[in-house]
Design a protein around this motif. Structure first.
Motif, PDB file in Angstrom:
ATOM      1  N   HIS A   1       1.227  -0.833   0.403  1.00  0.00           N
ATOM      2  CA  HIS A   1      -0.160  -0.231   0.246  1.00  0.00           C
ATOM      3  C   HIS A   1       0.764   1.388  -0.068  1.00  0.00           C
ATOM      4  CE1 HIS A   1      -4.282  -1.709   2.130  1.00  0.00           C
ATOM      5  NE2 HIS A   1      -3.288  -2.755   0.975  1.00  0.00           N
ATOM      6  N   LEU A   2       0.690   2.025  -0.990  1.00  0.00           N
ATOM      7  CA  LEU A   2       1.012   4.019  -0.364  1.00  0.00           C
ATOM      8  C   LEU A   2      -0.075   4.482  -0.868  1.00  0.00           C
ATOM      9  CD1 LEU A   2       4.377   3.899  -3.349  1.00  0.00           C
ATOM     10  CD2 LEU A   2       4.284   3.916  -0.786  1.00  0.00           C
ATOM     11  N   THR A   3      -0.015   5.477  -0.139  1.00  0.00           N
ATOM     12  CA  THR A   3      -0.783   6.801   0.404  1.00  0.00           C
ATOM     13  C   THR A   3      -0.350   7.950  -0.119  1.00  0.00           C
ATOM     14  OG1 THR A   3       0.299   7.376   2.475  1.00  0.00           O
ATOM     15  CG2 THR A   3      -1.894   5.478   2.209  1.00  0.00           C
ATOM     16  N   CYS A   4      -0.964   9.418   0.057  1.00  0.00           N
ATOM     17  CA  CYS A   4      -0.337  10.070  -0.184  1.00  0.00           C
ATOM     18  C   CYS A   4       0.013  11.785   1.158  1.00  0.00           C
ATOM     19  CB  CYS A   4      -1.473  11.129  -1.531  1.00  0.00           C
ATOM     20  SG  CYS A   4      -1.887  10.397  -2.430  1.00  0.00           S
ATOM     21  N   VAL A   5      -0.797  10.621   1.333  1.00  0.00           N
ATOM     22  CA  VAL A   5      -0.484  11.515   3.088  1.00  0.00           C
ATOM     23  C   VAL A   5       1.147  11.966   3.595  1.00  0.00           C
ATOM     24  CG1 VAL A   5      -1.226  11.352   5.258  1.00  0.00           C
ATOM     25  CG2 VAL A   5      -2.749  10.303   3.912  1.00  0.00           C
ATOM     26  N   ASP A   6       1.562  13.256   4.077  1.00  0.00           N
ATOM     27  CA  ASP A   6       2.769  13.234   4.737  1.00  0.00           C
ATOM     28  C   ASP A   6       3.735  13.049   4.030  1.00  0.00           C
ATOM     29  OD1 ASP A   6       0.839  14.386   6.799  1.00  0.00           O
ATOM     30  OD2 ASP A   6       1.232  13.341   8.408  1.00  0.00           O
ATOM     31  N   ALA A   7       4.059  12.918   2.741  1.00  0.00           N
ATOM     32  CA  ALA A   7       5.236  12.840   1.979  1.00  0.00           C
ATOM     33  C   ALA A   7       4.981  13.933   0.638  1.00  0.00           C
ATOM     34  CB  ALA A   7       5.117  11.771   1.914  1.00  0.00           C
ATOM     35  N   THR A   8       5.822  14.531   0.330  1.00  0.00           N
ATOM     36  CA  THR A   8       6.135  15.281  -1.232  1.00  0.00           C
ATOM     37  C   THR A   8       6.115  13.353  -2.246  1.00  0.00           C
ATOM     38  OG1 THR A   8       8.505  14.421  -0.936  1.00  0.00           O
ATOM     39  CG2 THR A   8       7.267  16.669   0.054  1.00  0.00           C
ATOM     40  N   LYS A   9       5.986  14.147  -3.239  1.00  0.00           N
ATOM     41  CA  LYS A   9       5.720  13.150  -4.270  1.00  0.00           C
ATOM     42  C   LYS A   9       7.418  12.318  -4.439  1.00  0.00           C
ATOM     43  CE  LYS A   9       2.785  15.816  -7.139  1.00  0.00           C
ATOM     44  NZ  LYS A   9       2.480  16.183  -8.758  1.00  0.00           N
ATOM     45  N   GLU A  10       8.642  13.321  -4.136  1.00  0.00           N
ATOM     46  CA  GLU A  10       9.849  12.396  -4.453  1.00  0.00           C
ATOM     47  C   GLU A  10       9.778  11.534  -3.006  1.00  0.00           C
ATOM     48  OE1 GLU A  10       9.329  16.215  -4.271  1.00  0.00           O
ATOM     49  OE2 GLU A  10       9.551  16.505  -6.077  1.00  0.00           O
ATOM     50  N   GLU A  11       9.471  11.632  -2.174  1.00  0.00           N
ATOM     51  CA  GLU A  11       9.367  10.354  -0.678  1.00  0.00           C
ATOM     52  C   GLU A  11       8.912   8.897  -1.709  1.00  0.00           C
ATOM     53  OE1 GLU A  11       9.740  13.773   3.044  1.00  0.00           O
ATOM     54  OE2 GLU A  11       8.524  13.381   2.150  1.00  0.00           O
ATOM     55  N   VAL A  12       7.297   9.313  -1.627  1.00  0.00           N
ATOM     56  CA  VAL A  12       6.250   8.693  -2.268  1.00  0.00           C
ATOM     57  C   VAL A  12       7.548   7.582  -3.522  1.00  0.00           C
ATOM     58  CG1 VAL A  12       4.150   7.467  -3.299  1.00  0.00           C
ATOM     59  CG2 VAL A  12       4.427   9.719  -1.278  1.00  0.00           C
ATOM     60  N   ASP A  13       7.530   8.989  -4.645  1.00  0.00           N
ATOM     61  CA  ASP A  13       8.747   8.210  -5.611  1.00  0.00           C
ATOM     62  C   ASP A  13      10.124   7.105  -5.266  1.00  0.00           C
ATOM     63  OD1 ASP A  13       6.628   8.820  -7.479  1.00  0.00           O
ATOM     64  OD2 ASP A  13       8.452  11.070  -7.522  1.00  0.00           O
ATOM     65  N   ALA A  14      10.042   7.495  -3.853  1.00  0.00           N
ATOM     66  CA  ALA A  14      11.824   6.945  -3.402  1.00  0.00           C
ATOM     67  C   ALA A  14      11.013   5.167  -3.036  1.00  0.00           C
ATOM     68  CB  ALA A  14      12.302   7.620  -2.504  1.00  0.00           C
TER      69      ALA A  14
ATOM     70  N   TRP B   1      10.245  -1.419  -6.428  1.00  0.00           N
ATOM     71  CA  TRP B   1      10.358  -1.823  -7.659  1.00  0.00           C
ATOM     72  C   TRP B   1      11.873  -2.501  -7.607  1.00  0.00           C
ATOM     73  CZ3 TRP B   1       7.759  -2.602 -12.192  1.00  0.00           C
ATOM     74  CH2 TRP B   1       7.707  -3.163 -13.049  1.00  0.00           C
ATOM     75  N   ASP B   2      12.634  -1.736  -7.243  1.00  0.00           N
ATOM     76  CA  ASP B   2      13.959  -2.578  -7.417  1.00  0.00           C
ATOM     77  C   ASP B   2      14.555  -4.258  -6.452  1.00  0.00           C
ATOM     78  OD1 ASP B   2      15.453  -0.395  -8.425  1.00  0.00           O
ATOM     79  OD2 ASP B   2      15.652   0.802  -7.441  1.00  0.00           O
ATOM     80  N   GLU B   3      13.247  -3.677  -5.513  1.00  0.00           N
ATOM     81  CA  GLU B   3      13.069  -5.598  -4.714  1.00  0.00           C
ATOM     82  C   GLU B   3      12.308  -6.319  -5.464  1.00  0.00           C
ATOM     83  OE1 GLU B   3      12.274  -3.380  -0.988  1.00  0.00           O
ATOM     84  OE2 GLU B   3      13.787  -3.503  -0.479  1.00  0.00           O
TER      85      GLU B   3
ATOM     86  N   ALA C   1      -1.571   8.223 -11.443  1.00  0.00           N
ATOM     87  CA  ALA C   1      -0.286   8.395 -12.876  1.00  0.00           C
ATOM     88  C   ALA C   1       1.552   8.641 -12.532  1.00  0.00           C
ATOM     89  CB  ALA C   1      -0.848   9.562 -13.616  1.00  0.00           C
ATOM     90  N   GLY C   2       1.279   8.789 -11.340  1.00  0.00           N
ATOM     91  CA  GLY C   2       2.587   9.590 -11.123  1.00  0.00           C
ATOM     92  C   GLY C   2       2.687   7.471 -10.505  1.00  0.00           C
TER      93      GLY C   2
ATOM     94  N   ALA D   1       7.486   3.380 -13.699  1.00  0.00           N
ATOM     95  CA  ALA D   1       7.244   1.599 -13.626  1.00  0.00           C
ATOM     96  C   ALA D   1       6.639   1.302 -13.557  1.00  0.00           C
ATOM     97  CB  ALA D   1       8.013   1.135 -12.739  1.00  0.00           C
ATOM     98  N   ASP D   2       5.670   0.495 -14.738  1.00  0.00           N
ATOM     99  CA  ASP D   2       5.414  -0.340 -14.985  1.00  0.00           C
ATOM    100  C   ASP D   2       4.415  -1.008 -13.884  1.00  0.00           C
ATOM    101  OD1 ASP D   2       2.862  -1.317 -16.787  1.00  0.00           O
ATOM    102  OD2 ASP D   2       3.760  -2.269 -17.511  1.00  0.00           O
ATOM    103  N   PHE D   3       3.854  -0.431 -12.943  1.00  0.00           N
ATOM    104  CA  PHE D   3       3.475  -1.288 -11.825  1.00  0.00           C
ATOM    105  C   PHE D   3       1.928  -1.775 -11.960  1.00  0.00           C
ATOM    106  CE2 PHE D   3       6.024   1.437  -9.229  1.00  0.00           C
ATOM    107  CZ  PHE D   3       6.995   0.851  -8.310  1.00  0.00           C
ATOM    108  N   GLU D   4       1.217  -2.896 -11.669  1.00  0.00           N
ATOM    109  CA  GLU D   4       0.103  -3.189 -11.437  1.00  0.00           C
ATOM    110  C   GLU D   4      -0.674  -3.018 -10.568  1.00  0.00           C
ATOM    111  OE1 GLU D   4      -2.385  -7.061 -10.539  1.00  0.00           O
ATOM    112  OE2 GLU D   4      -0.315  -7.535 -11.085  1.00  0.00           O
ATOM    113  N   ILE D   5      -1.363  -2.079 -10.576  1.00  0.00           N
ATOM    114  CA  ILE D   5      -1.928  -0.937  -9.342  1.00  0.00           C
ATOM    115  C   ILE D   5      -3.603  -1.243  -9.269  1.00  0.00           C
ATOM    116  CG2 ILE D   5      -2.485   1.168  -8.709  1.00  0.00           C
ATOM    117  CD1 ILE D   5      -0.070   2.348 -10.233  1.00  0.00           C
ATOM    118  N   SER D   6      -3.943  -1.208  -8.104  1.00  0.00           N
ATOM    119  CA  SER D   6      -4.777  -1.448  -7.460  1.00  0.00           C
ATOM    120  C   SER D   6      -5.180  -0.230  -6.410  1.00  0.00           C
ATOM    121  CB  SER D   6      -4.963  -2.606  -6.320  1.00  0.00           C
ATOM    122  OG  SER D   6      -5.093  -3.518  -6.942  1.00  0.00           O
TER     123      SER D   6
END
Length: 304
Positions: free
Chosen positions: A82-95, A101-103, A138-139, A144-149
């Motif tokens: 799970h990933l959310t938008c809360v309390d994090a910048t785009k850069e932090e979420v992207d990281a 993905w790398d794992e 969208a981000g 990467a080509d994640f499968e997203i629910s």
């Protein structure tokens, strides 16, 4: 509802139904033992994927990551983080997403998330962060080509002004690249079936899995439902009357209620189910057995 003589659910065999399971990251050593005991019990049923939740404000970020990583390394299961938008910048979420993905994690459950302040707090996009779930989807697809629910709400999200607005928001998530919708749990199948009709009418054609929560503790689950905007029918409350101090009978009733619900949905043509396990395997395993799923070990033994 289908007539008894025509019930599809009476003819279920292995491979007819696909399931997925949701777990939450443990807070204590004892909870860790319970979680992995549940995972060990349910893994042989061959779920399509298993998801690991993410606390409000990213409060379980490290524990979520640790659980997902262990699932990836120690089990044959396909973990969805799970990933959310809360309390994090785009850069932090992207990281975080890039690390997943790398794992080797290829599946993300993308959610707007609840405010870290808790129930009653108004959601506000974090400065420099993703503004909502559609923006997050969208981000992630750009990374990467994640499968997203993504999440769907048969009785609408508690903050949505209308059902129509809720469907518009859902379509925005799908248009942004979401591959699957998992609904909030509910107990009245009428809401789910109407939700499917509204989604298809709006041009939403990705798979939609109903969220199912087997009731171990009625008071607790009713509280979850209230916060999530899911109704608790009066008939359901009556089934648990007088069982507050009788957990054994309560579990039997919970299994019966959830089994009735999923079998009725099978009769309506539904073949994929997402179980909110609450890190408990007993009722989920029993219901899956009735849905025709069998342990891989058992199946292999029979084949031999």
């Amino acid at each position: 509802m289908a007539q008894t003589s025509e019930r599809k659910s009476k003819l279920l065999g292995s491979g007819d139904i696909l399931v997925s399971f949701e777990f939450f990251p443990p807070k204590t050593e004892k909870m860790e033992e319970t979680l992995w005991s549940s995972i060990t019990r349910l893994a042989p049923l061959g779920p399509e994927f298993v998801s690991v939740t993410y606390g409000a404000g990213g409060s379980t970020r490290e524990r979520t990551h640790a659980t997902v990583t262990r699932l990836l390394k120690e089990t044959p299961l396909k973990p969805a983080a799970h990933l959310t938008c809360v309390d994090a910048t785009k850069e932090e979420v992207d990281a975080v997403a890039k690390t997943y993905w790398d794992e080797g994690v290829r599946h993300i459950v993308a959610l707007r998330g609840d405010p870290a302040q808790g129930t009653g707090a108004k959601y506000e996009p974090y400065p420099g962060g993703y503004k909502n779930a559609a923006d997050l989807v969208a981000g992630l697809k750009a990374i990467a080509d994640f499968e997203i629910s993504v999440a769907g709400y048969p009785e609408k999200h508690p903050e949505s002004p209308s059902i129509e607005a809720d469907i518009e928001n859902l379509k925005a998530k799908v248009d942004a690249g979401a591959d699957r919708i998992i609904t909030q749990f509910g107990f009245d199948n009428t809401h789910f079936l109407r939700f499917i009709e509204r989604a298809r009418a709006a041009g939403i054609w990705v798979p939609i899995s109903p969220g199912i929560v087997p009731i171990h503790n009625f008071k607790q689950v009713a509280g979850f439902a209230k916060r999530a905007g899911a109704s608790v029918p009066s008939w359901l409350a009556r089934r648990f009357e007088g069982l507050e101090d009788d957990s054994a009978t309560s579990h039997l009733v919970g299994a019966a209620v959830a089994t009735e619900q999923v079998m009725d949905l099978v009769d309506e043509g539904i073949k994929k189910f997402h179980f909110y396990t609450l890190n408990r395997a007993d009722l989920v395993y029993a219901i899956c057995h009735l849905l025709g799923l069998r342990s891989v070990r058992t199946a292999n033994a029979d084949a031999a």
